[in-house]
Design a protein around this motif. Structure first.
Motif, PDB file in Angstrom:
ATOM      1  N   THR A  92       0.848  -1.068  -0.074  1.00 24.44           N
ATOM      2  CA  THR A  92       0.057   0.094  -0.025  1.00 24.44           C
ATOM      3  C   THR A  92       0.974   1.312   0.088  1.00 24.44           C
ATOM      4  OG1 THR A  92      -1.799  -1.104   1.176  1.00 24.44           O
ATOM      5  CG2 THR A  92      -1.920   1.304   1.159  1.00 24.44           C
ATOM      6  N   ASN A 131       4.862  -1.581  -6.507  1.00 23.46           N
ATOM      7  CA  ASN A 131       4.390  -0.038  -6.706  1.00 23.46           C
ATOM      8  C   ASN A 131       5.517   0.811  -7.041  1.00 23.46           C
ATOM      9  OD1 ASN A 131       1.948  -0.936  -5.354  1.00 23.46           O
ATOM     10  ND2 ASN A 131       2.338  -0.199  -3.411  1.00 23.46           N
ATOM     11  N   ALA A 140      -2.852  -2.741 -10.104  1.00 17.50           N
ATOM     12  CA  ALA A 140      -3.761  -2.114  -9.599  1.00 17.50           C
ATOM     13  C   ALA A 140      -4.537  -0.814 -10.782  1.00 17.50           C
ATOM     14  CB  ALA A 140      -3.370  -0.894  -8.613  1.00 17.50           C
ATOM     15  N   ASP A 165      -7.406   2.458 -11.459  1.00 14.00           N
ATOM     16  CA  ASP A 165      -8.170   3.432 -10.649  1.00 14.00           C
ATOM     17  C   ASP A 165      -9.694   3.269 -10.978  1.00 14.00           C
ATOM     18  OD1 ASP A 165      -8.750   4.534 -13.213  1.00 14.00           O
ATOM     19  OD2 ASP A 165      -7.233   6.035 -12.884  1.00 14.00           O
ATOM     20  N   TRP A 211      -3.093   2.125 -12.709  1.00 17.46           N
ATOM     21  CA  TRP A 211      -2.280   3.067 -11.732  1.00 17.46           C
ATOM     22  C   TRP A 211      -0.796   3.171 -12.203  1.00 17.46           C
ATOM     23  CZ3 TRP A 211       0.636   1.624  -6.633  1.00 17.46           C
ATOM     24  CH2 TRP A 211       0.846   2.692  -6.047  1.00 17.46           C
ATOM     25  N   SER A 217       2.058   0.751 -10.640  1.00 15.13           N
ATOM     26  CA  SER A 217       1.771  -0.398 -10.924  1.00 15.13           C
ATOM     27  C   SER A 217       2.762  -1.180 -11.504  1.00 15.13           C
ATOM     28  CB  SER A 217       0.164  -0.761 -11.218  1.00 15.13           C
ATOM     29  OG  SER A 217      -0.053  -2.262 -11.206  1.00 15.13           O
ATOM     30  N   VAL A 246      -6.584   2.321  -6.130  1.00 19.05           N
ATOM     31  CA  VAL A 246      -6.572   3.728  -5.997  1.00 19.05           C
ATOM     32  C   VAL A 246      -7.778   4.337  -5.181  1.00 19.05           C
ATOM     33  CG1 VAL A 246      -6.106   6.053  -7.189  1.00 19.05           C
ATOM     34  CG2 VAL A 246      -5.179   3.967  -8.227  1.00 19.05           C
ATOM     35  N   ASP A 247      -7.184   5.352  -4.109  1.00 21.53           N
ATOM     36  CA  ASP A 247      -8.101   5.902  -3.368  1.00 21.53           C
ATOM     37  C   ASP A 247      -9.239   4.815  -2.592  1.00 21.53           C
ATOM     38  OD1 ASP A 247      -7.267   8.226  -3.938  1.00 21.53           O
ATOM     39  OD2 ASP A 247      -8.779   8.713  -5.423  1.00 21.53           O
ATOM     40  N   ASP A 261      -3.415   4.007  -1.809  1.00 20.02           N
ATOM     41  CA  ASP A 261      -3.135   3.663  -3.214  1.00 20.02           C
ATOM     42  C   ASP A 261      -2.288   2.241  -3.067  1.00 20.02           C
ATOM     43  OD1 ASP A 261      -2.897   6.941  -4.331  1.00 20.02           O
ATOM     44  OD2 ASP A 261      -4.636   5.712  -3.909  1.00 20.02           O
ATOM     45  N   ASP A 312      -4.002  -3.395  -2.183  1.00 17.70           N
ATOM     46  CA  ASP A 312      -5.352  -3.420  -2.225  1.00 17.70           C
ATOM     47  C   ASP A 312      -6.018  -4.114  -3.331  1.00 17.70           C
ATOM     48  OD1 ASP A 312      -4.761  -1.389  -0.340  1.00 17.70           O
ATOM     49  OD2 ASP A 312      -4.865   0.375  -1.875  1.00 17.70           O
ATOM     50  N   ARG A 348       1.084  14.299  -2.519  1.00 20.90           N
ATOM     51  CA  ARG A 348       1.429  12.966  -2.987  1.00 20.90           C
ATOM     52  C   ARG A 348       2.791  12.992  -3.410  1.00 20.90           C
ATOM     53  NH1 ARG A 348      -3.029   9.170  -4.936  1.00 20.90           N
ATOM     54  NH2 ARG A 348      -4.771  10.079  -4.350  1.00 20.90           N
TER      55      ARG A 348
END
Length: 471
Positions: A16, A183, A202, A204, A210, A213, A226-227, A247, A251, A471
């Protein structure tokens, strides 16, 4: 606020990649549920009309899970800490609690709190330990009834052989391992690139990749990452509230693990490869993808309801999972006879999805025996004779070979090519005889943005950010 969490000495990194939070006491629990945009994407009411994952155990190898979180009450089974310190239920960070909540969270009260995709599943919490302890955790999970093992971590795989053996052990016992790709926007990281592991990237809210990713031929599926709102540990780690937003491929991995639990609950006799087959065959293909699997999206974004209800042949026991070194393919069981064999599956799995030769540092199994010394010497003499003959005739053949090269170059055919060159392109897994038409995202003819280009996302009420987030 962006908090990159590294477990340095432990040899594992939580996936994450930006645990974003503010003090959530001002946010009501129903706002938490409303902020879970992935629930609308999955259409939970339809999914739960078919399966909630009842009876399936999902092991979460992570930083520990807070057992008394109201959204996970009653969902945890006795777990395991290889260090014997009880950290499986004494979280070192909020990460493991978050992953468990996305899998089996059931909320609390009247529609309040975080709900996971498979609220009927049980969580087997396992503390990840250091890099060498993770294979031990995999085997412990298999021996204690897990059907799915969620690993939202990456590791340097110091003990690669033991990890490969652990994956093989899981497959032999019909247990599916799901892992995040990483990530940092680079190649797929271990353990997701170990043969036999289902690697997840991942996307969005718009189902676009993403940018961070990790990608490569090992990617099999993508999912919301994402989010994402999830349960927090409420006092340990970086998340000091009961809920967090994040993000990361962590997840998306948790969501695919939950989807696998849903499928196992409805089709308990399927092998891990056959469960992966259902998820792959029913995934939504990315807009504009000309060839699947795509190195960023894999076969597309997971769609649990379609995976539960579509008419997908069981296929081979291995399905799209690349075989782990030393792993014997599990028997198909009763599940293989429920439906017609997949005409697009040749029983050998799919090429290019993390085959042993494509994974640096992972040894391939091999067989063979040494030749007796006498035969070796005799063979050497034969080779020497052949070399002498070849040297004697090479000058006379060189002129003819050069001439042949010139003729074939004019025709556009490589020298020495066999009749019928070039060979027909091999179909990727799931293309030939695929029973379910994958639906692309976006409007017909719409071209997707290039990888790494973050699309605009529709705003929604986010109770976790105070306007000072960066971010």
């Amino acid at each position: 606020m962006v908090l990159a969490r590294l477990t340095g000495a432990l040899g594992a990194t939580a996936l994450t990649a930006g645990m974003l939070f503010v003090g959530a006491p001002t946010a009501s629990a129903d706002q938490v549920r409303d902020a879970q945009w992935a629930n609308a994407y999955f259409d939970l009411d339809k999914v739960w009309s078919v399966s909630k994952g009842d009876g399936v155990i999902v092991a979460v190898i992570d930083t520990g899970v807070k057992a008394n979180h109201p959204d996970l009450s009653g969902s945890l089974l006795p777990g395991y800490d290889p260090g014997g310190q009880g950290r499986e239920i004494k979280p070192t960070t909020e990460h493991g609690t978050g992953m468990a909540s996305l899998i089996a969270g059931h909320g609390h009260g009247n529609g309040e709190g975080v709900t996971g995709l498979a609220p009927g599943a049980k969580i087997l919490p396992i503390f990840h330990g250091d890099g060498g302890a993770m294979p031990q955790g995999i085997k412990w999970a298999v021996d204690h009834g897990a059907k799915v093992i969620n690993i939202s971590q990456v590791t340097d795989l110091v003990e690669q052989d033991s990890f490969t053996d652990a994956v093989a052990y899981a497959l032999q016992h019909k247990v599916l391992i799901v892992a995040g790709t990483g990530n940092d926007g680079g190649p797929v990281r271990p353990p997701a690139n170990v043969p036999g592991v289902l690697a997840v990237g991942a996307v969005d809210k718009n189902q676009r990749i993403w940018p961070q990713s990790n990608y490569g031929p090992e990617v099999m599926l993508t999912a919301p990452g994402v989010d994402i709102v999830m349960a927090g540990s409420g006092g340990s780690g970086s998340c000091t509230s009961q809920y967090c937003m994040a993000d990361g491929t962590s997840d998306s991995t948790a969501y695919v693990s939950a989807a696998a639990a849903l499928v196992f609950a409805k089709y308990p006799d399927l092998t891990p490869g056959q469960v992966a087959n259902r998820l792959v065959k029913t995934a939504a293909a990315p807009a504009g993808a000309s060839k699947l699997p795509d190195s960023h999206y894999g076969y597309g974004v997971v769609r649990p309801y379609q995976a539960l209800t579509a008419n997908v042949p069981a296929g081979s026991a291995q399905g799209p999972l690349a075989a782990a070194a030393g792993a014997a393919a599990p028997s198909a069981g009763a599940g293989a006879t429920q439906e017609t064999k997949d005409p697009g599956s040749d029983g050998a799995g799919t090429g290019g999805l993390g085959s042993p030769g494509a994974v640096p540092g992972v040894k391939q199994s091999s067989s063979g025996s040494a030749l007796p010394l006498v035969l070796a010497i005799g063979g050497g003499l034969v080779v020497l004779l052949i070399v002498v003959i070849a040297i004697a005739v090479s000058s006379s053949r060189k002129r003819n070979r050069n001439r042949a090269q010139g003729f074939q170059a004019q025709a556009g055919v490589p020298y020495g090519a066999a009749p019928g060159w070039p060979p027909a392109q091999q179909q990727p897994y799931g293309q030939a005889g695929q029973p379910v038409q994958q639906q692309p995202y976006g409007q017909p003819g719409q071209q997707p943005p290039p990888y790494g280009y973050p699309p605009q996302q529709p705003p929604y009420n986010n109770p976790y950010q105070d306007g000072n987030q960066s971010r």
